[in-house]
Design a protein around this motif. Sequence first.
Motif, PDB file in Angstrom:
ATOM      1  N   MET A   1       6.986  -1.925  -7.814  1.00 63.18           N
ATOM      2  CA  MET A   1       7.246  -2.529  -6.507  1.00 63.18           C
ATOM      3  C   MET A   1       5.937  -2.977  -5.859  1.00 63.18           C
ATOM      4  SD  MET A   1       9.197  -3.541  -4.127  1.00 63.18           S
ATOM      5  CE  MET A   1      10.811  -2.811  -4.407  1.00 63.18           C
ATOM      6  N   ALA A   2       4.906  -2.129  -5.925  1.00 66.59           N
ATOM      7  CA  ALA A   2       3.610  -2.501  -5.355  1.00 66.59           C
ATOM      8  C   ALA A   2       3.047  -3.743  -6.039  1.00 66.59           C
ATOM      9  CB  ALA A   2       2.629  -1.335  -5.487  1.00 66.59           C
ATOM     10  N   ALA A   3       3.241  -3.841  -7.369  1.00 70.70           N
ATOM     11  CA  ALA A   3       2.742  -4.996  -8.118  1.00 70.70           C
ATOM     12  C   ALA A   3       3.506  -6.266  -7.757  1.00 70.70           C
ATOM     13  CB  ALA A   3       2.834  -4.733  -9.617  1.00 70.70           C
ATOM     14  N   ARG A   4       4.789  -6.132  -7.488  1.00 72.37           N
ATOM     15  CA  ARG A   4       5.563  -7.315  -7.071  1.00 72.37           C
ATOM     16  C   ARG A   4       5.080  -7.817  -5.709  1.00 72.37           C
ATOM     17  NH1 ARG A   4      10.040  -4.937  -9.582  1.00 72.37           N
ATOM     18  NH2 ARG A   4      10.643  -3.833  -7.699  1.00 72.37           N
ATOM     19  N   LEU A   5       4.770  -6.876  -4.818  1.00 69.70           N
ATOM     20  CA  LEU A   5       4.351  -7.259  -3.470  1.00 69.70           C
ATOM     21  C   LEU A   5       2.910  -7.757  -3.429  1.00 69.70           C
ATOM     22  CD1 LEU A   5       5.993  -4.279  -1.552  1.00 69.70           C
ATOM     23  CD2 LEU A   5       6.744  -6.657  -1.508  1.00 69.70           C
ATOM     24  N   ASP A   6       2.081  -7.239  -4.346  1.00 71.21           N
ATOM     25  CA  ASP A   6       0.667  -7.643  -4.387  1.00 71.21           C
ATOM     26  C   ASP A   6       0.252  -7.762  -5.852  1.00 71.21           C
ATOM     27  OD1 ASP A   6      -1.966  -8.199  -3.950  1.00 71.21           O
ATOM     28  OD2 ASP A   6      -2.498  -6.231  -3.119  1.00 71.21           O
ATOM     29  N   PRO A   7       0.654  -8.841  -6.523  1.00 67.23           N
ATOM     30  CA  PRO A   7       0.457  -8.948  -7.971  1.00 67.23           C
ATOM     31  C   PRO A   7      -0.989  -9.099  -8.408  1.00 67.23           C
ATOM     32  CG  PRO A   7       1.364 -10.992  -7.081  1.00 67.23           C
ATOM     33  CD  PRO A   7       1.391  -9.992  -5.968  1.00 67.23           C
ATOM     34  N   ARG A   8      -1.917  -9.304  -7.486  1.00 68.50           N
ATOM     35  CA  ARG A   8      -3.319  -9.513  -7.863  1.00 68.50           C
ATOM     36  C   ARG A   8      -4.183  -8.279  -7.651  1.00 68.50           C
ATOM     37  NH1 ARG A   8      -4.577 -15.687  -5.664  1.00 68.50           N
ATOM     38  NH2 ARG A   8      -2.922 -16.722  -6.856  1.00 68.50           N
ATOM     39  N   ASN A   9      -3.577  -7.165  -7.313  1.00 70.95           N
ATOM     40  CA  ASN A   9      -4.347  -5.947  -7.079  1.00 70.95           C
ATOM     41  C   ASN A   9      -4.599  -5.257  -8.416  1.00 70.95           C
ATOM     42  OD1 ASN A   9      -5.227  -3.296  -6.513  1.00 70.95           O
ATOM     43  ND2 ASN A   9      -4.157  -3.304  -4.550  1.00 70.95           N
ATOM     44  N   PRO A  10      -5.834  -5.293  -8.936  1.00 70.71           N
ATOM     45  CA  PRO A  10      -6.094  -4.704 -10.256  1.00 70.71           C
ATOM     46  C   PRO A  10      -5.875  -3.201 -10.289  1.00 70.71           C
ATOM     47  CG  PRO A  10      -8.141  -5.394  -9.226  1.00 70.71           C
ATOM     48  CD  PRO A  10      -7.043  -5.917  -8.371  1.00 70.71           C
TER      49      PRO A  10
ATOM     50  N   ILE B   1       0.811  -1.222   0.000  1.00 74.14           N
ATOM     51  CA  ILE B   1       0.000   0.000   0.000  1.00 74.14           C
ATOM     52  C   ILE B   1       0.851   1.282   0.000  1.00 74.14           C
ATOM     53  CG2 ILE B   1      -1.732   1.330   1.257  1.00 74.14           C
ATOM     54  CD1 ILE B   1      -2.829  -1.096  -0.202  1.00 74.14           C
ATOM     55  N   PRO B   2       1.870   1.422   0.874  1.00 75.91           N
ATOM     56  CA  PRO B   2       2.663   2.663   0.820  1.00 75.91           C
ATOM     57  C   PRO B   2       3.337   2.877  -0.532  1.00 75.91           C
ATOM     58  CG  PRO B   2       3.117   1.448   2.840  1.00 75.91           C
ATOM     59  CD  PRO B   2       2.306   0.549   1.971  1.00 75.91           C
ATOM     60  N   HIS B   3       3.786   1.799  -1.167  1.00 76.08           N
ATOM     61  CA  HIS B   3       4.400   1.928  -2.498  1.00 76.08           C
ATOM     62  C   HIS B   3       3.371   2.407  -3.520  1.00 76.08           C
ATOM     63  CE1 HIS B   3       8.164   0.024  -1.257  1.00 76.08           C
ATOM     64  NE2 HIS B   3       7.434  -0.893  -0.625  1.00 76.08           N
ATOM     65  N   LEU B   4       2.138   1.877  -3.413  1.00 76.30           N
ATOM     66  CA  LEU B   4       1.070   2.302  -4.317  1.00 76.30           C
ATOM     67  C   LEU B   4       0.785   3.792  -4.143  1.00 76.30           C
ATOM     68  CD1 LEU B   4      -1.289   1.784  -6.291  1.00 76.30           C
ATOM     69  CD2 LEU B   4      -2.648   1.033  -4.315  1.00 76.30           C
ATOM     70  N   TYR B   5       0.697   4.246  -2.896  1.00 80.33           N
ATOM     71  CA  TYR B   5       0.409   5.663  -2.643  1.00 80.33           C
ATOM     72  C   TYR B   5       1.551   6.560  -3.123  1.00 80.33           C
ATOM     73  CZ  TYR B   5      -3.567   4.263   0.268  1.00 80.33           C
ATOM     74  OH  TYR B   5      -4.760   3.750   0.724  1.00 80.33           O
TER      75      TYR B   5
ATOM     76  N   PHE C   1      -2.763  -3.960 -18.633  1.00 74.79           N
ATOM     77  CA  PHE C   1      -4.210  -3.811 -18.789  1.00 74.79           C
ATOM     78  C   PHE C   1      -4.888  -5.161 -19.016  1.00 74.79           C
ATOM     79  CE2 PHE C   1      -3.537   0.760 -20.452  1.00 74.79           C
ATOM     80  CZ  PHE C   1      -3.580   1.253 -19.155  1.00 74.79           C
ATOM     81  N   GLU C   2      -4.232  -6.052 -19.772  1.00 71.53           N
ATOM     82  CA  GLU C   2      -4.803  -7.382 -19.999  1.00 71.53           C
ATOM     83  C   GLU C   2      -4.920  -8.151 -18.687  1.00 71.53           C
ATOM     84  OE1 GLU C   2      -3.590  -8.401 -24.633  1.00 71.53           O
ATOM     85  OE2 GLU C   2      -2.181  -8.882 -23.023  1.00 71.53           O
ATOM     86  N   ALA C   3      -3.947  -7.968 -17.799  1.00 70.23           N
ATOM     87  CA  ALA C   3      -4.013  -8.621 -16.488  1.00 70.23           C
ATOM     88  C   ALA C   3      -5.183  -8.076 -15.676  1.00 70.23           C
ATOM     89  CB  ALA C   3      -2.698  -8.410 -15.738  1.00 70.23           C
ATOM     90  N   VAL C   4      -5.430  -6.764 -15.793  1.00 76.55           N
ATOM     91  CA  VAL C   4      -6.567  -6.176 -15.091  1.00 76.55           C
ATOM     92  C   VAL C   4      -7.883  -6.750 -15.623  1.00 76.55           C
ATOM     93  CG1 VAL C   4      -7.824  -4.042 -14.595  1.00 76.55           C
ATOM     94  CG2 VAL C   4      -5.322  -4.043 -14.599  1.00 76.55           C
ATOM     95  N   LEU C   5      -7.986  -6.860 -16.950  1.00 72.11           N
ATOM     96  CA  LEU C   5      -9.230  -7.364 -17.553  1.00 72.11           C
ATOM     97  C   LEU C   5      -9.509  -8.815 -17.185  1.00 72.11           C
ATOM     98  CD1 LEU C   5      -9.195  -5.743 -21.114  1.00 72.11           C
ATOM     99  CD2 LEU C   5     -10.740  -5.239 -19.204  1.00 72.11           C
ATOM    100  N   ARG C   6      -8.456  -9.583 -16.923  1.00 77.50           N
ATOM    101  CA  ARG C   6      -8.704 -10.967 -16.481  1.00 77.50           C
ATOM    102  C   ARG C   6      -9.401 -10.978 -15.120  1.00 77.50           C
ATOM    103  NH1 ARG C   6      -3.731 -11.925 -19.238  1.00 77.50           N
ATOM    104  NH2 ARG C   6      -2.474 -11.516 -17.385  1.00 77.50           N
ATOM    105  N   ALA C   7      -9.109  -9.963 -14.299  1.00 77.71           N
ATOM    106  CA  ALA C   7      -9.752  -9.869 -12.987  1.00 77.71           C
ATOM    107  C   ALA C   7     -11.063  -9.105 -13.052  1.00 77.71           C
ATOM    108  CB  ALA C   7      -8.809  -9.186 -11.993  1.00 77.71           C
ATOM    109  N   GLU C   8     -11.140  -8.122 -13.956  1.00 75.84           N
ATOM    110  CA  GLU C   8     -12.326  -7.277 -14.072  1.00 75.84           C
ATOM    111  C   GLU C   8     -12.757  -7.201 -15.540  1.00 75.84           C
ATOM    112  OE1 GLU C   8     -11.234  -3.551 -12.361  1.00 75.84           O
ATOM    113  OE2 GLU C   8     -11.211  -4.323 -10.302  1.00 75.84           O
ATOM    114  N   PRO C   9     -13.317  -8.270 -16.084  1.00 74.71           N
ATOM    115  CA  PRO C   9     -13.637  -8.302 -17.516  1.00 74.71           C
ATOM    116  C   PRO C   9     -14.727  -7.325 -17.935  1.00 74.71           C
ATOM    117  CG  PRO C   9     -14.526 -10.241 -16.387  1.00 74.71           C
ATOM    118  CD  PRO C   9     -13.645  -9.540 -15.403  1.00 74.71           C
TER     119      PRO C   9
END
Length: 326
Positions: free
Chosen positions: A266-275, A242-246, A298-306
Amino acid sequence: MLMRTIKAVFVLSMSFCLLAGCGGGKPEKAVEKFRSSAKWDPSCVHTHYEGGNALMAADKYEEVIDWYKTAWKVNPGYDEISFNMGLAYQSLKRFPESIEWLRRSLYVNPLNEAAWLTLGSINNEEKDWPEAERVYRRTLELFPRGKDGWNNLGFVLSQEGRTTDAVEAYRQALALDPTFDVARNNLYAMRYKALGPKGIANLRQRMQGHLESGRRLAEGRNFEAAAREFQAAVELDPSNAIPHLYLGNVAFQQEQYEAARGHFEMAARLDPRNPGTLKNLGLTYVKLNRPADALRAFEAVLRAEPGDGQLRAEVDRLRVQLGTSK
């Protein structure tokens, strides 16, 4: 004799193709080709060496040893053969033989960093901490910028109860590569262990305070002060995404896109499933004119949020731009 050599070379080249995956090949098929090649020219070191590699890929470690030994007899100066022999014996948990062959490899080529690290890892498995420390310190004499050497030394020192020295070793690894998650996790695992349950709860409370303060400052567009609060949260728990995302959000709003990229990655490495993180990363790649990276995010996001129609339209646009539209 010439025809035998030509035949062996042809079969050997086919084996390389299969091992590399040509035509959907598998290691088992490559092994059979190497066996055929060995019959035509049993003195060819590459046949036995690459055949051993194919067997390693197929996890057939007992057979590997015979192939590598034959290759080594033909060319004992080929340090990679000795090194791979060491790896095979390590996989079989036959540590004395593994150490012997790794040392043979290092005698021929003392600048094989992987061999030094493997030697140290065997000492770790045997819990021979003094010998592991000696090996890793020798590794670092030869490769002072080797992050794995510093991280592994930190682990050994932590096992010996030398916390201060272990922390310094982990910090050296992170100084060489700030994105080295293994060293970061090792460092903070030590820290949490020392804090205990009450200390961990206090740390998390302090981190939450920095995050809330940073959010208020960012809403007031005081981005520099907000970034300081988020950075303070990172220092308390670098393994939290979260701090890296902010920090990425603050950098993006200031049009500091390269800095934003680093924080979002860095945020994606720590939490790779956060769309949300992946979407922000994709938007940053667009700003940096990296359409292929943006498309993957974006394709990874669409797999979670089609159902995100707006994002799907952006994906279609990027595919057209890259010439990959379906």
